[in-house]
Design a protein around this motif. Structure first.
Motif, PDB file in Angstrom:
ATOM      1  N   HIS A 130       0.791  -1.108   0.026  1.00  0.00           N
ATOM      2  CA  HIS A 130       0.136   0.038  -0.025  1.00  0.00           C
ATOM      3  C   HIS A 130       0.798   1.350   0.007  1.00  0.00           C
ATOM      4  O   HIS A 130       0.601   2.201  -0.623  1.00  0.00           O
ATOM      5  CB  HIS A 130      -0.995   0.082   1.177  1.00  0.00           C
ATOM      6  CG  HIS A 130      -1.936   1.309   1.293  1.00  0.00           C
ATOM      7  ND1 HIS A 130      -3.122   1.109   0.494  1.00  0.00           N
ATOM      8  CD2 HIS A 130      -1.616   2.283   2.154  1.00  0.00           C
ATOM      9  CE1 HIS A 130      -3.732   2.219   0.737  1.00  0.00           C
ATOM     10  NE2 HIS A 130      -2.933   2.855   1.805  1.00  0.00           N
ATOM     11  N   HIS A 134       1.045   4.470  -2.506  1.00  0.00           N
ATOM     12  CA  HIS A 134       0.867   6.094  -2.266  1.00  0.00           C
ATOM     13  C   HIS A 134       2.076   6.820  -3.224  1.00  0.00           C
ATOM     14  O   HIS A 134       1.710   7.790  -3.798  1.00  0.00           O
ATOM     15  CB  HIS A 134       1.059   6.616  -0.839  1.00  0.00           C
ATOM     16  CG  HIS A 134      -0.175   6.294  -0.248  1.00  0.00           C
ATOM     17  ND1 HIS A 134      -1.420   6.942  -0.486  1.00  0.00           N
ATOM     18  CD2 HIS A 134      -0.627   5.379   0.882  1.00  0.00           C
ATOM     19  CE1 HIS A 134      -2.352   6.680  -0.112  1.00  0.00           C
ATOM     20  NE2 HIS A 134      -1.904   5.812   1.005  1.00  0.00           N
ATOM     21  N   SER A 155       1.075   8.845   5.411  1.00  0.00           N
ATOM     22  CA  SER A 155      -0.193   8.255   5.100  1.00  0.00           C
ATOM     23  C   SER A 155      -0.715   8.065   6.677  1.00  0.00           C
ATOM     24  O   SER A 155      -0.184   8.447   7.673  1.00  0.00           O
ATOM     25  CB  SER A 155      -0.054   6.997   4.707  1.00  0.00           C
ATOM     26  OG  SER A 155       0.720   6.076   5.336  1.00  0.00           O
ATOM     27  N   ASP A 320      -6.664   7.107  -0.129  1.00  0.00           N
ATOM     28  CA  ASP A 320      -6.855   5.805  -0.740  1.00  0.00           C
ATOM     29  C   ASP A 320      -7.610   5.590  -2.245  1.00  0.00           C
ATOM     30  O   ASP A 320      -8.842   6.019  -2.041  1.00  0.00           O
ATOM     31  CB  ASP A 320      -7.148   5.035   0.354  1.00  0.00           C
ATOM     32  CG  ASP A 320      -6.153   4.493   1.396  1.00  0.00           C
ATOM     33  OD1 ASP A 320      -5.187   5.078   1.262  1.00  0.00           O
ATOM     34  OD2 ASP A 320      -6.587   4.057   2.420  1.00  0.00           O
TER      35      ASP A 320
HETATM   36 ZN    ZN Z   1      -3.417   4.753   2.468  1.00  0.00          ZN
END
Ligand code: ZN
Ligand code: KG4
Length: 354
Positions: A130, A134, A155, A320
């Motif tokens: 993840h 980003h 994040s 997200d």
């Molecule tokens: Zn995120």
């Protein structure tokens, strides 16, 4: 031939194929998202179904509720993405999915959905981090951006300075010793009675306030590239609680503004230090807190002073989404990285440089 043998062959072929269409799935927290991305840069569809209104009722994300809503939403989100892209499942070269970091139950929905799709379509399955996603968001918004650069990763789960030496070569220069800056925004928002998600609401309230509140706090870890946010969080929480206990009036907007300035100063000071230490001329912002306008303003100014340039994703790719996962998956494929078999599972944490 069994599925994984075929997937390995196709994956090898994709490393040099001219056009690669990735279908990507993201379900690490409270957004159910599917995207179709061509060659890491061109977004054909990016559908995000947010559960914010559901979790708002609880003041934060409830993991079990998030998982159940992902299950409810994901097929509809896929169909919408396909319709928007004008493509069919048969056009898809690879299926990419976030396998971590995040809420394990939530992640498992996306992982199992992606596994099923990859198996049925007989295409490679790509396991994506993840946090790398980003960073990938920037390749969509800035078509010419290429490593090497310095990345400030902010994040909800990570706060770090990362040297991105190549598309898939990450070196962590500093990270948080305790809370992430996103957690800190969310906690301060909560204590000020602002609704979830806290970050954008702090930013909004701060616009009407002044930077005039002194918290009992001094910035720790000076001179190092590591961050610490729990001291700032506690100082703001204590300030608000003390005022409330003593029945003293205070301006929530001023608290929001003063807190935000301190948090941003901490991020910007360490980022400037890292830019000087590494000599990097490109600074890339990644992660949800990167949506903060004040942070962008300050970092852009600092970069200019140092003779560099700041890059940040368009707002819709900052928080997200699945397009960012599809973007970085393309570079994983080109680097021969991320191919997963059907035993792929979800993990709550990932190393940025892993
Ligand atoms: Zn995120
Ligand atoms: O990257 P992200 O969407 O999810 C994770 O990967 O964790 O980041 C979510 C975090 C939350 O803490 C949220 O409050 C924060 O990003 N955030 C912001 C803003 N928009 C989102 N923080 C400050 N200012 C914003 N405008």
């Amino acid at each position: 031939m069994d599925y994984f043998e075929l997937a390995k062959q196709k994956f090898e072929a994709l490393r040099t194929k001219k056009d690669v269409l990735v279908l990507s799935v993201e379900s690490s927290c409270d957004e159910t998202a599917v995207a179709l991305v061509k060659n890491g840069r061109e977004v054909l569809a990016n559908i995000v179904s947010s559960q914010i209104d559901i979790h708002k009722l609880f003041g934060g994300v409830v993991p079990e509720v998030a998982s159940r809503n992902h299950i409810k939403n994901i097929t509809g989100v896929l169909n919408e993405a396909l319709a928007e892209s004008g493509k069919t499942l048969q056009d898809v070269d690879a299926v990419a999915v976030t396998y971590g970091a995040g809420l394990v139950g939530a992640l498992l929905v996306g992982v199992n959905f992606a596994k099923t799709l990859a198996y049925a379509l007989k295409v490679p399955l790509i396991a994506v981090s993840h946090v790398h996603g980003h960073i990938g968001a920037n390749y969509i918004s800035h078509k010419d951006l290429e490593p090497p650069f310095l990345c400030l990763m902010v994040s909800g789960g990570h706060t770090a300075l990362v040297q991105v030496k190549d598309f898939c070569d990450f070196h962590v220069l500093g990270s948080t010793a305790d809370d992430s800056v996103g957690e800190c925004f969310d906690k301060v928002a909560r204590v000020l009675g602002l609704s979830y998600p806290g970050g954008p609401n702090i930013e909004k309230l701060a616009r009407t306030g002044k930077n005039n509140v002194k918290f009992n706090y001094s910035c720790p870890l000076g001179g190092s590239l590591d961050f610490s946010f729990s001291g700032l969080k506690t100082a703001v929480v204590n300030f608000v609680h003390t005022k409330e206990q003593k029945n003293e009036e205070f301006s929530k907007a001023d608290v929001a503004n003063s807190f935000q300035e301190l948090a941003i100063d901490e991020l910007a000071t360490k980022t400037a230090l890292a830019l000087k230490k590494t000599g990097a001329k490109k600074l890339v912002i990644a992660g949800g807190v990167g949506a903060n306008g004040r942070l962008r303003e300050r970092l852009a100014l600092d970069c200019e002073k140092l003779g560099g340039k700041m890059y940040a994703p368009d707002l819709k790719f900052c928080t997200d989404n699945a397009a960012m996962i599809g973007s970085i998956a393309f570079y994983y494929i080109r680097a021969g990285k991320g191919l997963a078999d059907l035993t792929l599972t979800a993990v709550p944490t990932v190393r940025i440089d892993g």
